[in-house]
Design an enzyme around this catalytic site. Structure first.
Site, PDB file in Angstrom:
ATOM      1  N   LYS A  50      -0.855   4.874   4.634  1.00 26.95           N
ATOM      2  CA  LYS A  50      -1.836   3.958   5.240  1.00 26.95           C
ATOM      3  C   LYS A  50      -1.496   3.781   6.715  1.00 26.95           C
ATOM      4  O   LYS A  50      -0.353   3.483   7.066  1.00 26.95           O
ATOM      5  CB  LYS A  50      -1.812   2.612   4.514  1.00 26.95           C
ATOM      6  N   HIS A  98       0.832  -1.208   0.000  1.00 27.70           N
ATOM      7  CA  HIS A  98       0.000   0.000   0.000  1.00 27.70           C
ATOM      8  C   HIS A  98       0.866   1.256   0.000  1.00 27.70           C
ATOM      9  O   HIS A  98       2.071   1.198   0.258  1.00 27.70           O
ATOM     10  CB  HIS A  98      -0.907   0.017   1.236  1.00 27.70           C
TER      11      HIS A  98
HETATM   12  P1  NAD Z   1      -7.655   9.579   4.756  1.00 28.76           P
HETATM   13  O1  NAD Z   1      -6.724   9.808   5.907  1.00 28.76           O
HETATM   14  O2  NAD Z   1      -7.321  10.177   3.439  1.00 28.76           O
HETATM   15  O3  NAD Z   1      -9.129  10.080   5.149  1.00 28.76           O
HETATM   16  C1  NAD Z   1      -9.703   9.908   6.399  1.00 28.76           C
HETATM   17  C2  NAD Z   1     -10.633  11.103   6.634  1.00 28.76           C
HETATM   18  O4  NAD Z   1     -11.360  10.877   7.839  1.00 28.76           O
HETATM   19  C3  NAD Z   1      -9.877  12.434   6.808  1.00 28.76           C
HETATM   20  O5  NAD Z   1     -10.462  13.436   6.004  1.00 28.76           O
HETATM   21  C4  NAD Z   1     -10.032  12.731   8.289  1.00 28.76           C
HETATM   22  O6  NAD Z   1     -10.048  14.133   8.582  1.00 28.76           O
HETATM   23  C5  NAD Z   1     -11.392  12.095   8.555  1.00 28.76           C
HETATM   24  N1  NAD Z   1     -11.658  11.860   9.962  1.00 28.76           N
HETATM   25  C6  NAD Z   1     -10.774  11.641  10.981  1.00 28.76           C
HETATM   26  N2  NAD Z   1     -11.437  11.485  12.141  1.00 28.76           N
HETATM   27  C7  NAD Z   1     -12.758  11.601  11.848  1.00 28.76           C
HETATM   28  C8  NAD Z   1     -13.930  11.555  12.647  1.00 28.76           C
HETATM   29  N3  NAD Z   1     -13.886  11.377  13.965  1.00 28.76           N
HETATM   30  N4  NAD Z   1     -15.120  11.715  12.017  1.00 28.76           N
HETATM   31  C9  NAD Z   1     -15.191  11.929  10.685  1.00 28.76           C
HETATM   32  N5  NAD Z   1     -14.106  12.002   9.882  1.00 28.76           N
HETATM   33  C10 NAD Z   1     -12.906  11.834  10.467  1.00 28.76           C
HETATM   34  O7  NAD Z   1      -7.820   7.999   4.640  1.00 28.76           O
HETATM   35  P2  NAD Z   1      -8.352   7.158   3.384  1.00 28.76           P
HETATM   36  O8  NAD Z   1      -7.211   6.735   2.544  1.00 28.76           O
HETATM   37  O9  NAD Z   1      -9.502   7.884   2.765  1.00 28.76           O
HETATM   38  O10 NAD Z   1      -8.874   5.843   4.124  1.00 28.76           O
HETATM   39  C11 NAD Z   1      -9.935   5.903   5.069  1.00 28.76           C
HETATM   40  C12 NAD Z   1     -10.197   4.494   5.604  1.00 28.76           C
HETATM   41  O11 NAD Z   1     -10.667   3.664   4.539  1.00 28.76           O
HETATM   42  C13 NAD Z   1      -8.966   3.783   6.177  1.00 28.76           C
HETATM   43  O12 NAD Z   1      -9.351   2.984   7.272  1.00 28.76           O
HETATM   44  C14 NAD Z   1      -8.514   2.899   5.018  1.00 28.76           C
HETATM   45  O13 NAD Z   1      -7.789   1.770   5.442  1.00 28.76           O
HETATM   46  C15 NAD Z   1      -9.847   2.498   4.451  1.00 28.76           C
HETATM   47  N6  NAD Z   1      -9.874   2.071   3.042  1.00 28.76           N
HETATM   48  C16 NAD Z   1     -10.815   1.148   2.748  1.00 28.76           C
HETATM   49  C17 NAD Z   1     -10.989   0.759   1.431  1.00 28.76           C
HETATM   50  C18 NAD Z   1     -12.088  -0.215   1.111  1.00 28.76           C
HETATM   51  O14 NAD Z   1     -12.262  -0.577  -0.067  1.00 28.76           O
HETATM   52  N7  NAD Z   1     -12.862  -0.642   2.113  1.00 28.76           N
HETATM   53  C19 NAD Z   1     -10.183   1.291   0.421  1.00 28.76           C
HETATM   54  C20 NAD Z   1      -9.226   2.236   0.766  1.00 28.76           C
HETATM   55  C21 NAD Z   1      -9.097   2.647   2.092  1.00 28.76           C
END
Ligand code: NAD
Length: 248
Positions: A137, A133
């Site tokens: 991450k 990744h």
């Molecule tokens: P990122 O860090 O870019 O985004 C996370 C967002 O959540 C940020 O904007 C942050 O400010 C916000 N945030 C933090 N605390 C919060 C709260 N209490 N309430 C609301 N928002 C809050 O991360 P990302 O790359 O977008 O990934 C997010 C999650 O999704 C991670 O856990 C990642 O592992 C997961 N993910 C899952 C998939 C899937 O297909 N299921 C794919 C990619 C990433």
């Protein structure tokens, strides 16, 4: 055509912002709320369905808020432990009409990769996972690797295979990497990567590799939108998009 109202939590993040764009572009969906860390979730913008992509520490609280509002939730945030899932299951008993989907990977190819790995697991003594990744991450091993390991472990149990013997003997202290559900998992964090996984199966004289690559976050959007459209038809807790796609 009926329109489904959708809000996104974690809307400023990499995944959340991509989901906002995808929802905005869909004729049958209306984006009614974009929430991030400092926002009051309130009535969730009057949404029928919430998509939640935030951080592992916040996800359970956000989902609980959605349940209290009687709103279906599609969760992409990883890091859901067994105990958190059990707590959510208990809370859902008070909201039997609400559907929650938690999926570690919304890319259709990744869902197939996990299904193929589960099938292959019945036939090989030796198996290891490499997940690769981007460097930002926060968790390792990835949710996809943990889920793949869980599915492989269950398939091995069904087939009556013992624990992964090769890895246990060559790596008694787990020094070569973490383990999920007894399966060795190697985590790579490298610039330029998005989300990739290989599952390696070996036995004397042969090896099978099952690999999936997400090169762009748009790869997750067909799965996310399919989940948004279906979650209302699946009350209770579902783990894994495969259950909505007829792959399980
Ligand atoms: P990122 O860090 O870019 O985004 C996370 C967002 O959540 C940020 O904007 C942050 O400010 C916000 N945030 C933090 N605390 C919060 C709260 N209490 N309430 C609301 N928002 C809050 O991360 P990302 O790359 O977008 O990934 C997010 C999650 O999704 C991670 O856990 C990642 O592992 C997961 N993910 C899952 C998939 C899937 O297909 N299921 C794919 C990619 C990433």
């Amino acid at each position: 055509m009926s329109i489904t109202r959708v809000s996104v939590i974690g809307a400023s993040g990499r995944m959340g912002s991509e989901v906002c764009r995808a929802v905005d572009a869909a004729d049958d969906l209306e984006l009614v709320g974009c929430f991030d860390v400092d926002d009051d979730l309130g009535d969730l913008g009057g949404a029928d369905v919430v998509v939640e992509f935030s951080v592992p520490d916040a996800s359970a609280t956000n989902v609980a808020h959605c349940l209290d509002q009687g709103v279906h939730v599609v969760v992409g945030t990883t890091g859901w432990s067994e105990s958190k899932l059990a707590e959510l299951g208990t809370r859902l008993e008070q909201h039997p009409e609400v559907g929650v989907l938690i999926a570690p990977n919304f890319a259709i190819g990744a869902v197939l990769m996990m299904a193929f790995a589960q099938k292959a697991a019945e036939f090989y003594e030796s198996v290891e996972i490499i997940e690769l990744h981007h460097p930002d991450k926060v968790d390792a091993p990835s949710g996809t690797a943990a889920r793949t390991a869980e599915l492989i472990g269950a398939a091995r149990d069904r087939a009556g295979l013992a624990a992964v013997q090769d890895a246990t003997t060559s790596d008694p202290d787990g020094a070569r990497g973490a383990r999920a559900h007894g399966i060795p998992v190697h985590s790579v964090r490298l610039r330029g990567l998005v989300a990739h996984q290989e599952v390696l199966f070996g036995q004397t004289g042969e090896m099978l590799t099952i690999r999936h690559d997400s090169f762009d976050r748009v790869s997750f959007m067909p799965g996310v939108l399919a989940a948004v459209r279906k979650v209302g038809d699946h009350p209770g807790l579902t783990v894994g998009l495969e259950h909505y796609l007829g792959i399980a």
